[in-house]
Design an enzyme around this catalytic site. Sequence first.
Site, PDB file in Angstrom:
ATOM      1  N   TRP A  89      -9.197   7.555   5.937  1.00 47.50           N
ATOM      2  CA  TRP A  89      -8.536   6.295   5.561  1.00 47.50           C
ATOM      3  C   TRP A  89      -7.465   6.530   4.500  1.00 47.50           C
ATOM      4  O   TRP A  89      -7.405   5.859   3.477  1.00 47.50           O
ATOM      5  CB  TRP A  89      -9.550   5.257   5.078  1.00 47.50           C
ATOM      6  CG  TRP A  89     -10.645   5.000   6.043  1.00 47.50           C
ATOM      7  CD1 TRP A  89     -11.972   5.273   5.890  1.00 47.50           C
ATOM      8  CD2 TRP A  89     -10.522   4.424   7.350  1.00 47.50           C
ATOM      9  NE1 TRP A  89     -12.679   4.919   7.014  1.00 47.50           N
ATOM     10  CE2 TRP A  89     -11.815   4.390   7.939  1.00 47.50           C
ATOM     11  CE3 TRP A  89      -9.441   3.931   8.094  1.00 47.50           C
ATOM     12  CZ2 TRP A  89     -12.044   3.887   9.209  1.00 47.50           C
ATOM     13  CZ3 TRP A  89      -9.683   3.435   9.369  1.00 47.50           C
ATOM     14  CH2 TRP A  89     -10.970   3.416   9.905  1.00 47.50           C
TER      15      TRP A  89
ATOM     16  N   GLU B 169     -10.404   1.006  -2.642  1.00 46.97           N
ATOM     17  CA  GLU B 169     -10.288   1.182  -4.097  1.00 46.97           C
ATOM     18  C   GLU B 169     -11.347   0.388  -4.857  1.00 46.97           C
ATOM     19  O   GLU B 169     -11.086  -0.187  -5.915  1.00 46.97           O
ATOM     20  CB  GLU B 169      -8.867   0.856  -4.553  1.00 46.97           C
ATOM     21  CG  GLU B 169      -7.848   1.819  -3.941  1.00 46.97           C
ATOM     22  CD  GLU B 169      -6.427   1.555  -4.380  1.00 46.97           C
ATOM     23  OE1 GLU B 169      -6.231   1.070  -5.502  1.00 46.97           O
ATOM     24  OE2 GLU B 169      -5.506   1.854  -3.600  1.00 46.97           O
TER      25      GLU B 169
ATOM     26  N   SER C 174       0.822  -1.208   0.000  1.00 47.49           N
ATOM     27  CA  SER C 174       0.000   0.000   0.000  1.00 47.49           C
ATOM     28  C   SER C 174       0.851   1.251   0.000  1.00 47.49           C
ATOM     29  O   SER C 174       0.530   2.237  -0.678  1.00 47.49           O
ATOM     30  CB  SER C 174      -0.936   0.000   1.214  1.00 47.49           C
ATOM     31  OG  SER C 174      -1.925  -0.992   1.089  1.00 47.49           O
TER      32      SER C 174
END
Length: 394
Positions: A172, A373, A101
Amino acid sequence: MSASKTPFVPTDPLGLDELLSPEDLAVRDTVRAWAADRVLPYVADWYEKGELPGIRELARELGGIGALGMSLTGYGCAGASAVQYGLACLELEAADSGIRSLVSVQGSLAMYAIWKYGSEEQKQRWLPGMAAGELIGCFGLTEPDVGSDPAAMRTHAKRDGGDWVLNGRKMWITNGSVAAVAVVWAQTDEGIRGFAVPTDTPGFSAPEIKHKWSLRASVTSELVMDDVRLPADAVLPEVTGLKGPLGCLSHARYGIVWGSMGAARASFESALGYAKTREQFGKPIGGFQLTQAKLADMALELHKGILLAHHLGRRMDAGTLRPEQISFGKLNNVREAIEICRTARTVLGANGISLEYPVMRHATNLESVLTYEGTVEMHQLVLGKALTGLDAFR
């Protein structure tokens, strides 16, 4: 050598390495070696403590091996192929989803947005340092009350003379608390626009989100913009509307197609090794039919997923990959990766919940990967619309 003489390789049962060039293999092996040295010995402790210490040093090292913005060209970026970027994502996520990530948000979201939609001045200002890992970026789209419907975002920017004034919240956000630049998407009178926001601008803050039970070895933050005043040249000039952030998301989702298979591979290999050494009823549990059935099913889904990722990578390199096909890959591969982790946990029994093994860590991480996503439901609707021609989003 005749087919009958070709050895069966348990770690590559379909012979997929034959699809890779020497350059592809070199990229894969470089990232795998870096992860083995710099992540795997420490990541269980990072996860247990809920922290990613030394993230800036890790970013510089990742820049040093060309992993940041690696499929972009110019500005210090490696210019690697889509397949090579995918292989890097697989190896990084085999170590931990949080590390993948870090790289994905840096390269496929923040850097890609500036590279694709930014001015030449913005590219020169930010991209070389980001490619080297000297500067960390983040990407602000999701909001506390707005997830799958980004058109409903409340963050807004208004013109004030020659400046923009930005207000809102994003939630987030990977890398947010350590970023030097935040790519923030906001409503304007002209439509949704993107802004390259230096994080030292007055009114900008990024408090870190605590108490996570997933992606614990990752920096996750809220972005807070209170009357953040930006010069006119902070706006990304080459895009207006949702096609900007959605274009970035397609690039990042492609990396997840590969990365999720890394988490699955690590869990499968842990279960396979355990099954060959753990004894019950006088022999290794891998010698029992039910365990072999589990291993066979995990291997099937793992390597089908890698083959799917490879196919999508070749299409991306050829310029023929469609967003619906990326949804196909993310929906399938993350869903199957979670199932592989759950099955691997059953093979390890009680040991499967221990951080001495990677399985539970990968399983909990993938619960976030499943959602971010693009949730399962959103990708199902993308494919449903493509298959039927009927829009079920509203």
